[in-house]
Design a protein around this motif. Sequence first.
Motif, PDB file in Angstrom:
ATOM      1  N   SER A   1      38.547  -2.935  12.694  1.00  0.00           N
ATOM      2  CA  SER A   1      39.820  -2.971  11.966  1.00  0.00           C
ATOM      3  C   SER A   1      40.641  -4.173  12.415  1.00  0.00           C
ATOM      4  O   SER A   1      40.766  -4.449  13.607  1.00  0.00           O
ATOM      5  CB  SER A   1      40.613  -1.691  12.242  1.00  0.00           C
ATOM      6  N   TYR A   2      41.219  -4.885  11.442  1.00  0.00           N
ATOM      7  CA  TYR A   2      42.071  -6.025  11.755  1.00  0.00           C
ATOM      8  C   TYR A   2      43.519  -5.762  11.362  1.00  0.00           C
ATOM      9  O   TYR A   2      44.315  -6.687  11.210  1.00  0.00           O
ATOM     10  CB  TYR A   2      41.539  -7.278  11.052  1.00  0.00           C
ATOM     11  N   THR A   3      43.864  -4.508  11.223  1.00  0.00           N
ATOM     12  CA  THR A   3      45.238  -4.139  10.875  1.00  0.00           C
ATOM     13  C   THR A   3      46.212  -4.627  11.927  1.00  0.00           C
ATOM     14  O   THR A   3      47.259  -5.205  11.614  1.00  0.00           O
ATOM     15  CB  THR A   3      45.352  -2.611  10.716  1.00  0.00           C
ATOM     16  N   ALA A   4      45.889  -4.403  13.192  1.00  0.00           N
ATOM     17  CA  ALA A   4      46.779  -4.822  14.276  1.00  0.00           C
ATOM     18  C   ALA A   4      46.870  -6.340  14.352  1.00  0.00           C
ATOM     19  O   ALA A   4      47.937  -6.891  14.642  1.00  0.00           O
ATOM     20  CB  ALA A   4      46.292  -4.253  15.608  1.00  0.00           C
TER      21      ALA A   4
ATOM     22  N   SER B   1      37.982   1.285  15.163  1.00  0.00           N
ATOM     23  CA  SER B   1      37.926   1.772  13.783  1.00  0.00           C
ATOM     24  C   SER B   1      37.174   3.087  13.705  1.00  0.00           C
ATOM     25  O   SER B   1      36.284   3.363  14.514  1.00  0.00           O
ATOM     26  CB  SER B   1      37.231   0.727  12.906  1.00  0.00           C
ATOM     27  N   LYS B   2      37.533   3.893  12.725  1.00  0.00           N
ATOM     28  CA  LYS B   2      36.787   5.119  12.435  1.00  0.00           C
ATOM     29  C   LYS B   2      35.627   4.831  11.486  1.00  0.00           C
ATOM     30  O   LYS B   2      34.820   5.704  11.207  1.00  0.00           O
ATOM     31  CB  LYS B   2      37.717   6.163  11.801  1.00  0.00           C
TER      32      LYS B   2
ATOM     33  N   HIS C   1      41.455   8.203   9.824  1.00  0.00           N
ATOM     34  CA  HIS C   1      41.430   6.764   9.587  1.00  0.00           C
ATOM     35  C   HIS C   1      42.824   6.166   9.757  1.00  0.00           C
ATOM     36  O   HIS C   1      43.016   5.179  10.485  1.00  0.00           O
ATOM     37  CB  HIS C   1      40.908   6.475   8.180  1.00  0.00           C
ATOM     38  N   PHE C   2      43.814   6.756   9.089  1.00  0.00           N
ATOM     39  CA  PHE C   2      45.169   6.218   9.156  1.00  0.00           C
ATOM     40  C   PHE C   2      45.769   6.372  10.558  1.00  0.00           C
ATOM     41  O   PHE C   2      46.501   5.498  11.030  1.00  0.00           O
ATOM     42  CB  PHE C   2      46.070   6.880   8.116  1.00  0.00           C
TER      43      PHE C   2
END
Length: 277
Positions: A234-237, A228-229, A97-98
Amino acid sequence: MKKLIHKKYDQLSEAQRKVARYMLKNMEEVVVLSAQKIATLSDVSEATVHRFAQTLGYSSFIELKQAIHATVRNNQRALNNLLTTTAEKPDSWLEKHFLQEADNIAYTSKTVKESDIQAAAEKLLQARHIWIAGWRLGLSITTYMRFVFSYMLGNSTLIPQGEAAEYSAHFKKADVLIASVFPRYDRKTLQIIKLAKDKGVQIIILTDSSLCPACKYADITLFVRTKSKGFLDSYTAALSVCQAIVNEISYLGGDRIKENIKQIEAYYPAFLEKSES
């Protein structure tokens, strides 16, 4: 799309099968990649990618990408990903995930230009008012932007989803609209963007694909990776790109930013005391 690839698989050359296998595993990434990049990732020639598209029955690689984009947009991504990711939970899932989150940021850092971040920051600093649009999971981005831009500049509004018409009526030519536009590419967000463009508002779009229907209205488009996993994108970026804009605003805004924050911090203790009493 996956059924079509499986149906045509026996008709493909060995090199084209490499392309097919890559696309089946990375369907959502394909819509933002060039034929040359897909060729490199599949370990084949660019011509093979174009022949692959024709073998599937498409007149060009662009037409194939458009069909894949429609597939990705219309399928039930969250449900499909949930079924896939919960079918088996590997022991190393947290590390993966990370690593995926870090990979999203690294990938995005190569697609977003420093000049675009600077241009976005300059437009926001010069804006009479900053309007922010984007709901559902996009609120993880837009609520952050609303708070930070208000904190730094004091002139931002997150348009409520149910009051789009009322707020859009106040758009002015000197304004900037920054919108979070990710699948399913909400129709109301697109309507707001089009209306803002018609009124001469500057448009900044944060999205995942050049095939996003909002791109044609944008003055600045910032592409981010959302792989995403898990079963949700995922909205991290995307948040990392927003933070880059914030940092650039702080550099360019200078004394204006300092003065705004100084005033806010001066009022903060008084409100804190009232809330505790």
